[in-house]
Motif scaffolding. Structure first.
Motif, PDB file in Angstrom:
ATOM      1  N   LEU A  55       0.872  -1.127  -0.071  1.00  0.00           N
ATOM      2  CA  LEU A  55       0.012   0.076  -0.084  1.00  0.00           C
ATOM      3  C   LEU A  55       0.969   1.242   0.134  1.00  0.00           C
ATOM      4  N   THR A  56       1.549   1.582  -1.035  1.00  0.00           N
ATOM      5  CA  THR A  56       2.482   2.739  -1.217  1.00  0.00           C
ATOM      6  C   THR A  56       2.013   3.695  -2.543  1.00  0.00           C
ATOM      7  N   ALA A  57       2.594   4.645  -2.549  1.00  0.00           N
ATOM      8  CA  ALA A  57       2.230   5.620  -3.592  1.00  0.00           C
ATOM      9  C   ALA A  57       2.962   4.941  -5.094  1.00  0.00           C
ATOM     10  N   ALA A  58       3.821   4.159  -4.917  1.00  0.00           N
ATOM     11  CA  ALA A  58       4.239   3.432  -6.151  1.00  0.00           C
ATOM     12  C   ALA A  58       3.157   2.211  -6.822  1.00  0.00           C
ATOM     13  N   ASN A  59       2.247   2.176  -6.017  1.00  0.00           N
ATOM     14  CA  ASN A  59       1.202   0.710  -6.412  1.00  0.00           C
ATOM     15  C   ASN A  59      -0.092   1.443  -6.340  1.00  0.00           C
ATOM     16  N   TYR A  60      -0.272   2.613  -5.554  1.00  0.00           N
ATOM     17  CA  TYR A  60      -1.824   3.040  -5.548  1.00  0.00           C
ATOM     18  C   TYR A  60      -1.940   4.551  -5.616  1.00  0.00           C
ATOM     19  N   THR A  61      -3.104   5.128  -5.697  1.00  0.00           N
ATOM     20  CA  THR A  61      -3.342   6.501  -5.645  1.00  0.00           C
ATOM     21  C   THR A  61      -4.502   6.357  -4.537  1.00  0.00           C
ATOM     22  N   PHE A  62      -4.533   7.341  -3.701  1.00  0.00           N
ATOM     23  CA  PHE A  62      -5.505   7.324  -2.337  1.00  0.00           C
ATOM     24  C   PHE A  62      -6.643   8.444  -2.741  1.00  0.00           C
ATOM     25  N   GLY A  63      -7.958   7.979  -2.604  1.00  0.00           N
ATOM     26  CA  GLY A  63      -9.001   8.901  -2.889  1.00  0.00           C
ATOM     27  C   GLY A  63      -9.521   9.281  -1.651  1.00  0.00           C
ATOM     28  N   ALA A  64     -10.896   9.399  -1.922  1.00  0.00           N
ATOM     29  CA  ALA A  64     -11.824   9.976  -0.968  1.00  0.00           C
ATOM     30  C   ALA A  64     -11.767   9.105   0.419  1.00  0.00           C
ATOM     31  N   SER A  65     -12.011  10.055   1.597  1.00  0.00           N
ATOM     32  CA  SER A  65     -12.145   9.068   2.829  1.00  0.00           C
ATOM     33  C   SER A  65     -13.340   9.441   3.500  1.00  0.00           C
ATOM     34  N   GLU A  66     -13.632   8.491   4.305  1.00  0.00           N
ATOM     35  CA  GLU A  66     -14.768   9.065   5.345  1.00  0.00           C
ATOM     36  C   GLU A  66     -14.859   8.317   6.566  1.00  0.00           C
ATOM     37  N   LEU A  67     -15.403   8.769   7.677  1.00  0.00           N
ATOM     38  CA  LEU A  67     -15.464   8.107   9.077  1.00  0.00           C
ATOM     39  C   LEU A  67     -16.613   7.083   9.021  1.00  0.00           C
ATOM     40  N   THR A  68     -16.407   5.935   9.336  1.00  0.00           N
ATOM     41  CA  THR A  68     -17.173   4.954   9.440  1.00  0.00           C
ATOM     42  C   THR A  68     -17.991   4.824  10.991  1.00  0.00           C
ATOM     43  N   PRO A  69     -19.194   4.463  10.835  1.00  0.00           N
ATOM     44  CA  PRO A  69     -19.969   4.467  12.258  1.00  0.00           C
ATOM     45  C   PRO A  69     -19.080   3.695  13.318  1.00  0.00           C
ATOM     46  N   GLY A 116     -15.904   4.214  13.895  1.00  0.00           N
ATOM     47  CA  GLY A 116     -14.990   5.095  14.258  1.00  0.00           C
ATOM     48  C   GLY A 116     -13.570   5.049  13.471  1.00  0.00           C
ATOM     49  N   LEU A 117     -13.782   3.987  12.434  1.00  0.00           N
ATOM     50  CA  LEU A 117     -12.567   3.769  11.627  1.00  0.00           C
ATOM     51  C   LEU A 117     -12.352   4.679  10.430  1.00  0.00           C
ATOM     52  N   LEU A 118     -11.334   5.175   9.729  1.00  0.00           N
ATOM     53  CA  LEU A 118     -11.428   5.899   8.521  1.00  0.00           C
ATOM     54  C   LEU A 118     -11.189   5.130   7.268  1.00  0.00           C
ATOM     55  N   ARG A 119     -12.232   5.102   6.527  1.00  0.00           N
ATOM     56  CA  ARG A 119     -12.219   4.321   5.261  1.00  0.00           C
ATOM     57  C   ARG A 119     -11.755   5.178   3.915  1.00  0.00           C
ATOM     58  N   VAL A 120     -10.605   4.670   3.501  1.00  0.00           N
ATOM     59  CA  VAL A 120     -10.075   5.565   2.350  1.00  0.00           C
ATOM     60  C   VAL A 120     -10.037   4.664   1.136  1.00  0.00           C
ATOM     61  N   ALA A 121     -10.554   5.224  -0.043  1.00  0.00           N
ATOM     62  CA  ALA A 121     -10.753   4.655  -1.320  1.00  0.00           C
ATOM     63  C   ALA A 121      -9.201   4.455  -1.788  1.00  0.00           C
ATOM     64  N   ILE A 122      -8.903   3.180  -2.488  1.00  0.00           N
ATOM     65  CA  ILE A 122      -7.567   2.930  -2.989  1.00  0.00           C
ATOM     66  C   ILE A 122      -7.646   2.701  -4.509  1.00  0.00           C
ATOM     67  N   HIS A 123      -7.069   3.190  -5.365  1.00  0.00           N
ATOM     68  CA  HIS A 123      -6.877   2.797  -6.645  1.00  0.00           C
ATOM     69  C   HIS A 123      -5.499   2.355  -7.377  1.00  0.00           C
ATOM     70  N   PRO A 124      -5.448   1.105  -7.864  1.00  0.00           N
ATOM     71  CA  PRO A 124      -4.214   0.741  -8.414  1.00  0.00           C
ATOM     72  C   PRO A 124      -3.830   1.446  -9.633  1.00  0.00           C
ATOM     73  N   VAL A 125      -2.401   1.916  -9.828  1.00  0.00           N
ATOM     74  CA  VAL A 125      -1.789   2.482 -10.778  1.00  0.00           C
ATOM     75  C   VAL A 125      -1.784   1.539 -12.011  1.00  0.00           C
ATOM     76  N   ARG A 126      -2.124   0.285 -11.985  1.00  0.00           N
ATOM     77  CA  ARG A 126      -1.541  -0.795 -12.998  1.00  0.00           C
ATOM     78  C   ARG A 126      -2.401  -1.784 -12.692  1.00  0.00           C
ATOM     79  N   LYS A 127      -2.461  -2.716 -13.813  1.00  0.00           N
ATOM     80  CA  LYS A 127      -3.328  -3.850 -13.711  1.00  0.00           C
ATOM     81  C   LYS A 127      -2.263  -4.779 -13.221  1.00  0.00           C
ATOM     82  N   ASP A 128      -2.607  -5.664 -12.027  1.00  0.00           N
ATOM     83  CA  ASP A 128      -1.616  -6.614 -11.444  1.00  0.00           C
ATOM     84  C   ASP A 128      -2.265  -7.476 -10.327  1.00  0.00           C
ATOM     85  N   SER A 129      -2.119  -8.596 -10.416  1.00  0.00           N
ATOM     86  CA  SER A 129      -2.873  -9.694  -9.612  1.00  0.00           C
ATOM     87  C   SER A 129      -2.388  -9.590  -8.059  1.00  0.00           C
TER      88      SER A 129
END
Length: 213
Positions: free
Chosen positions: A94-108, A110-123
């Motif tokens: 989970l690094t910037a070399a593999n992902y971009t990190f998007g919108a975040s929200e607080l769950t009921p 109390g955890l922070l949910r952060v969207a992750i988007h891969p920068v390439r297709k990889d299994s």
């Protein structure tokens, strides 16, 4: 209220945590159910990771469908061994070399949910989200769809991977997935970890986090 800089603190600490896990020994229990429960298989293996030999596994016991054992359970461990051999674990991190990190929200919860988007297709990469503790910025869960199927036999894989700290080191403790398997149809897969040692330090039974999904 989301703590300022939670994601930034996580990313900075996570880079260091990749270096913290040098070796481990763990018993893993894997299982798969397909065709509405008509096909099942399970496998228990002792897995090890060290700087000399990389990731290795020894099957201790296995039962059920030979096809599922070979193509799914053995296949999962073989794929992990190959991934560790190729990339030393960093290729799916989970690094910037593999992902971009998007919108975040607080769950009921109390955890922070952060969207992750891969920068390439990889299994090894997931389109989905991560859950962090809001104050400590510690990784609790990753969930989403693998952006590339891991094998010819397995398609459209939805995974949930849980993490915990054992002996001060963040490690995976459970993984569950739903997938379509060629010739077997929709299936569910689970894998739990029971750590025996981390970085050559024995793990007390009370501290060995084991979860089953």
């Amino acid at each position: 209220v989301v703590s300022p800089g939670t994601l930034g603190r996580f990313l900075a600490e996570y880079e260091q945590s990749l270096q913290n896990l040098v070796s481990y020994r763990a018993v893993r229990r894997l299982s798969v159910v397909a065709r509405g429960g008509k096909m099942t298989a399970s496998l228990t293996a002792r897995t090890t990771l060290d700087p000399v030999n990389g990731f290795q596994f020894e099957v201790l016991d296995e039962t059920g469908s030979g096809m599922l054992r070979s193509r799914v359970l053995h296949g999962a461990l073989e794929a992990e061994r190959e991934a560790k051999r190729r990339e030393k674990g960093a290729h799916g991190a989970l690094t910037a070399a593999n992902y971009t990190f998007g919108a975040s929200e607080l769950t009921p919860e109390g955890l922070l949910r952060v969207a992750i988007h891969p920068v390439r297709k990889d299994s090894l990469l997931v389109e989905g989200s991560i859950l962090l503790t809001n104050e400590a910025a510690d990784l609790v869960r990753m969930e989403g769809l693998l952006v590339k199927r891991p094998s010819f036999w397995t398609r459209k894989v939805l995974i949930i991977r849980d993490y915990a700290r054992i002996g001060g080191v963040r490690v995976p403790i459970a993984m569950g997935s739903k997938a379509d398997i060629l010739f077997a149809g929709p299936s569910t897969f689970s894998m739990s970890y029971e750590y025996e040692s981390i970085n050559n330090v024995p793990v007390a039974a009370a501290g060995a986090a084991v979860a089953q999904r």
